[in-house]
Every structure is written in C-alpha cells, then in structure tokens.
Scaffold this motif. Structure first.
Motif, PDB file in Angstrom:
ATOM      1  N   ALA A 174       0.827  -1.182  -0.097  1.00  0.00           N
ATOM      2  CA  ALA A 174       0.190   0.245  -0.083  1.00  0.00           C
ATOM      3  C   ALA A 174       0.797   1.099  -0.108  1.00  0.00           C
ATOM      4  O   ALA A 174       0.087   2.368   0.353  1.00  0.00           O
ATOM      5  CB  ALA A 174      -0.695   0.326   1.128  1.00  0.00           C
ATOM      6  N   THR A 175       2.071   0.782  -0.154  1.00  0.00           N
ATOM      7  CA  THR A 175       2.984   2.234  -0.306  1.00  0.00           C
ATOM      8  C   THR A 175       3.775   2.857  -2.037  1.00  0.00           C
ATOM      9  O   THR A 175       3.389   1.608  -2.565  1.00  0.00           O
ATOM     10  CB  THR A 175       4.167   2.362   0.860  1.00  0.00           C
ATOM     11  N   ILE A 176       4.445   3.684  -1.592  1.00  0.00           N
ATOM     12  CA  ILE A 176       5.108   3.955  -2.238  1.00  0.00           C
ATOM     13  C   ILE A 176       6.436   3.469  -1.903  1.00  0.00           C
ATOM     14  O   ILE A 176       7.472   4.580  -1.534  1.00  0.00           O
ATOM     15  CB  ILE A 176       5.031   5.210  -3.620  1.00  0.00           C
ATOM     16  N   VAL A 205       6.014  16.160   0.889  1.00  0.00           N
ATOM     17  CA  VAL A 205       4.506  16.130   0.150  1.00  0.00           C
ATOM     18  C   VAL A 205       4.618  16.353  -1.244  1.00  0.00           C
ATOM     19  O   VAL A 205       3.607  15.973  -2.333  1.00  0.00           O
ATOM     20  CB  VAL A 205       4.638  17.570   0.583  1.00  0.00           C
ATOM     21  N   SER A 207       5.700  13.267  -2.718  1.00  0.00           N
ATOM     22  CA  SER A 207       5.065  11.711  -2.753  1.00  0.00           C
ATOM     23  C   SER A 207       2.927  11.581  -2.968  1.00  0.00           C
ATOM     24  O   SER A 207       2.555  10.935  -3.100  1.00  0.00           O
ATOM     25  CB  SER A 207       5.743  11.231  -1.581  1.00  0.00           C
ATOM     26  N   LEU A 208       2.458  13.080  -2.981  1.00  0.00           N
ATOM     27  CA  LEU A 208       1.720  13.407  -2.585  1.00  0.00           C
ATOM     28  C   LEU A 208      -0.071  12.550  -3.394  1.00  0.00           C
ATOM     29  O   LEU A 208       0.033  11.974  -3.256  1.00  0.00           O
ATOM     30  CB  LEU A 208       1.128  14.276  -1.969  1.00  0.00           C
ATOM     31  N   THR A 211       1.459   8.397  -4.026  1.00  0.00           N
ATOM     32  CA  THR A 211       0.872   7.992  -2.997  1.00  0.00           C
ATOM     33  C   THR A 211      -1.005   7.763  -3.093  1.00  0.00           C
ATOM     34  O   THR A 211      -1.924   6.942  -2.803  1.00  0.00           O
ATOM     35  CB  THR A 211       1.160   8.588  -1.447  1.00  0.00           C
ATOM     36  N   VAL A 212      -1.254   8.887  -3.610  1.00  0.00           N
ATOM     37  CA  VAL A 212      -3.157   8.501  -3.841  1.00  0.00           C
ATOM     38  C   VAL A 212      -3.321   7.766  -4.982  1.00  0.00           C
ATOM     39  O   VAL A 212      -4.135   7.332  -4.519  1.00  0.00           O
ATOM     40  CB  VAL A 212      -4.243  10.335  -3.625  1.00  0.00           C
ATOM     41  N   PHE A 215      -3.083   4.637  -3.269  1.00  0.00           N
ATOM     42  CA  PHE A 215      -4.154   3.884  -2.252  1.00  0.00           C
ATOM     43  C   PHE A 215      -5.969   3.348  -3.084  1.00  0.00           C
ATOM     44  O   PHE A 215      -5.939   2.707  -2.688  1.00  0.00           O
ATOM     45  CB  PHE A 215      -4.673   5.592  -1.349  1.00  0.00           C
ATOM     46  N   TYR A 218      -5.214   0.158  -5.067  1.00  0.00           N
ATOM     47  CA  TYR A 218      -4.764  -0.649  -4.878  1.00  0.00           C
ATOM     48  C   TYR A 218      -5.167  -1.404  -4.138  1.00  0.00           C
ATOM     49  O   TYR A 218      -6.977  -1.198  -3.865  1.00  0.00           O
ATOM     50  CB  TYR A 218      -3.788  -0.546  -2.811  1.00  0.00           C
TER      51      TYR A 218
END
Lengths: 315, 166
Positions: A174-176, A205, A207-208, A211-212, A215, A218
C-alpha cells in the motif's frame, strides 16, 4: 475519584510495559540457501566466490540466536550434493514446512539473481547450463516463491535475498517505495557515477500524488516481509569475506548502538533494512575508489507491509 | 493550536486467509486549525503533523510499524452550550519509520472540546477528546486522544466557567 486515578495510572503502566516487553520467542525456522557452484570444475563465472560463506555465516548466526536452521549450499564438485540448492529442493524445503510447526520462517538466499521481462528471478543450482545459458524454468520467480509459502500455510515469513535484481521480489504493498529500481546515476560529465540519495521525492509532500494514486488503485498485497540486497535493476556485489549486503546483516548484531534503533535489544526487519542500506551506501556506494560504472551502485529495498518482525537479539 | 496525545489500536485488514492481531501503540500530534463562523454551526479546517509509534510485538513476533504523517482535514463544528463537537474528514500523507515507504490514507476524526481557562480577552485553553479513525489501504487504525488547545477568538470572549479574566 481516587479509584479512577488509580485505574488510569495502572493502565498507563501496563501499556508502557507491554509496549516495551517482547513476548517469549516463538518457534522460528530458517531456511538458508547458498549457491556458489553453478558449474562443477570451473573457476569464475557463473560460479561465485562468497555466496557459500554468506549462507554458512548466516546459518551460524541464526543458530546462535536459537533459530531452527536448515542450510543447503551448493559448493562442491559433486552435482548430486549441489542439488540440495536446486529449485526442486528449495520448493520441497518450503513445502515440507506444512507438516511442521514452523512458526516464524526466515528464508535466506545468496546466489545469482536475474531480471527477465521486467520480472526478477533467483538462480538456484541447476538454472545455468554448461554453456552458461540460463534456464528460465529452473529459476524461481517471486510469484512461485510466494505461492510455495502460501500453499504450505506459512503465515509469518521473512525473506532475505542477497542476489542481483532481487528488488523485484519486494512488494511495495500500500506504499510507494521511493528508492528507484536503479539507485545510482552518472554525474553531468557522465564520467563518474554519483549517489545522490536518489529517492524519488525531495520533499515529503512531493509524494502526495503518487501515494493518492497508490491508495486508489490498491487491491491487496502479500504480508510477507522481504528485504532485498539490491533494486530490480541492480547488481548485488560481494567482496572481503561475504556479500556486501550479507556482511551488513551479520554486522547488525554487533553494532547495537546503530542497528537497534529503538533500543529494545532486538533487531527487527525495518531496523535491519535501514542498517544495511546505510552501511552499503556509506561503505560501498561512496567508497574511495570511484567505480567505473553505474552498475556498481546498489541499494536495498524493503516491503511496504504494515507489519515488521523481530529477528534476533543484539549481543 | 492543539497538542494531542493518546493511544491507537491497529490491525491489518488485507489478508483474508490470515488472522491478524490488533495491537496498541502511542500516538501524538500537533495541529493548527481555523474555525469560521461563530453561530451554532461553524466550519473547521485543521492541519498538522502526527506520529504513531510502532505497536507492541505480538506473540508471533511481529508488530505494526510506526509512522510519521502530515494531515489536512475539514468539517462541521457544532456548539452545544459550553461544548464544541466536530467531525473532521481529511487525508494523511505518511512515511513508515526508518524506511523510504510513503503512503496516503483518508481519515475521520470526531471530537469535542470544552473551554476551561480564559487567557486574556481573546485566548482560551480548551480540553477535549478526539477519536481519529485511519482508513488505511492495508490496515485499520482507531485511537483516542486527549486534546489540549489554545484558541484565539477574534471577538472578546469570556467563558464564565473558565475562570475570571485578570
């Protein structure tokens, strides 16, 4: 209200103690594989020099830490002896765990790794022919390795791979994972490589967006925790007495002040990863002799699982 | 400005075939917020940074990893006589401790606060509770936090139960 204060205080004390204490060690089983000999009777490629030492030293360390260790090393001139580290033997060793109370299982492999078609493979004994051809069906993919553990019903698995291209076995979940598959890069002149801590994001930030997206897209991932020596596009090197990565693993139980970050007396998977990453980056990637190619630089990777495992006590 | 501290319970939700054990950890945060409107209903926006420590180890020797996060949330706030209740919804950008793994997740945070001390004409110290719920992709965390807030009110404000202004 005195009783309320007492209950609150007691709860805090219990919580703090329970957070600090580590439960009694569970059953722990280690499968340790090292492949130094791929072709009997020759010196040099495809054979490796120190992967057998890696496996032996890891087995010794794990035994000293009360793990139930099964080791299989290909390092002889006898094919029948070397076949203990073949694909079939590795699969059988994992499958056999099904009938035992294996508990927490640590799978360690030191040997060649390979990337083909954007997929990483382990190269066990028997996967390289006398003509140095790679036999894809004798190599082990991530999906195969994971499936063997899942089919054996093993829930708690830590996989440590000291091999080239092993980053392909690491799921970001669930991560980068902000460490790119190839960590090093050339400087502007193209003459020397530099390691610039080339994580994908300069600022938190940054990575926003990624990461969105991660999410939203996923679906699921494996709970297995994997620590790889190198990225999916990188080589993993050996030198001195061991592989560079395995040497860092072995050093982790000695250098307690830097490896045991939370000071609880145990090295966990995350602590092991960051200790090895920093050791490789400081001791190998930026060593005095400037490597001649980007190929020399590598950086470990860690699964993006929500969980981490305690591995061994510090000395 | 608010400072919070409390506990969080985390469990994995992702692995159908595996039993995952909930585990508890400490959490803390520093937040800055703005409340717009002074009637019965108002709007609240809040941002800050949080830290959730790794949990205790389970008997299988695993624990849930700690992470640092930045958060931004907004939502309605309702005044019941002396007590303000709110419900925030927003997102957190997080990074696991000692790693290069970043992740995002939405969260909900119901809470309330009660002014307890006047500090001059415009400042008030409030105490309350918040119960953040982290809707992580591969796991679930819920917590309970004590919240201490220093708030600035544009209008001269006195809460009689919160002590005399000097």
């Amino acid at each position: 209200m005195k009783w309320l204060r007492f209950v609150a205080l007691a709860s805090m004390v219990i919580l703090v103690l329970s957070a600090c204490a580590i439960p009694e060690e569970p059953t722990r089983t280690a499968l340790v594989f090292g492949v130094a000999t791929y072709r009997e009777g020759i010196i040099g490629y495809p054979n490796l020099s120190l992967t057998d030492d890696d496996a032996e030293d890891m087995a010794t360390m794990l035994k000293a830490q009360s793990w139930d260790v099964s080791e299989a090393i290909a390092n002889t001139n006898d094919p029948s002896l070397n076949s203990v580290a073949s694909k079939a033997a590795i699969k059988n060793a994992i499958t056999d765990l099904q009938s035992t109370n294996a508990g927490l299982v640590l799978f360690y492999y030191s040997g060649h790794g390979f990337e083909y078609g954007n997929e990483s493979f382990l190269c066990p004994y028997g996967s390289i022919t006398t003509g140095n051809q790679l036999l894809l069906d004798q190599m082990i993919s991530k999906n195969e390795l994971y499936a063997w553990f899942e089919n054996a019903g093993i829930e708690d698995v830590v996989i440590i791979l000291d091999s080239c291209n092993s980053g392909g076995f690491v799921e970001a979940g669930a991560t980068i994972d902000s460490i790119p598959p190839v960590f090093g890069k050339y400087d502007e002149t193209g003459e020397y490589y530099i390691t610039d801590g080339a994580v994908a994001y300069s600022w938190f930030v940054d990575s926003l967006t990624d990461t969105v997206k991660s999410f939203i897209s996923y679906s699921n991932s494996s709970p297995f925790v994997v620590i790889s020596a190198a990225g999916a596009g990188e080589a993993s090197w050996e030198g001195g007495n061991n592989g560079i990565f395995t040497a860092a693993i072995l050093a982790s139980q000695e250098k307690t002040s830097t490896a045991d970050c939370d000071g609880n007396g145990y090295i966990d998977t995350t602590e092991l990863f960051i200790f090895c990453a920093e050791a490789i980056n400081a001791g190998w990637n930026t060593r005095g002799t400037i490597p001649t190619s980007n190929w020399d630089v590598f950086f470990p990777h860690l699964s993006g699982t929500a969980r981490e495992y305690a591995l061994w006590a510090t000395k | 400005m608010a400072v919070t501290g409390g506990l969080a319970v985390t469990a994995e939700t992702d692995y159908d075939s595996f039993i995952t054990v909930p585990a508890t950890s400490a959490s803390a945060s520093v937040q800055a917020g703005l409340v717009i409107g002074d009637g019965l209903w108002s709007a609240m926006i809040q941002g800050g940074q949080s830290y959730q420590a790794s949990t205790a180890f389970t008997t299988e020797w695993y624990r849930y990893r700690g992470f640092y996060s930045l958060n931004l949330a907004a939502g309605p706030r309702l005044r019941f006589r002396y007590l303000d209740a709110y419900l925030l919804g927003g997102g957190m950008l997080a990074r696991y401790d000692l790693s290069f793994s970043y992740f995002f997740f939405p969260y909900l945070e119901p809470g309330y606060c009660l002014p307890i001390i006047n500090l001059g004409d415009h400042f008030t110290i409030e105490l309350g509770l918040a119960a953040p719920v982290y809707l992580r992709a591969d796991s679930f965390s819920a917590g309970l936090r004590a919240v201490a807030t220093v708030s600035y009110n544009e209008d001269k404000t006195q809460f009689l139960w919160a002590g005399k202004n000097r």
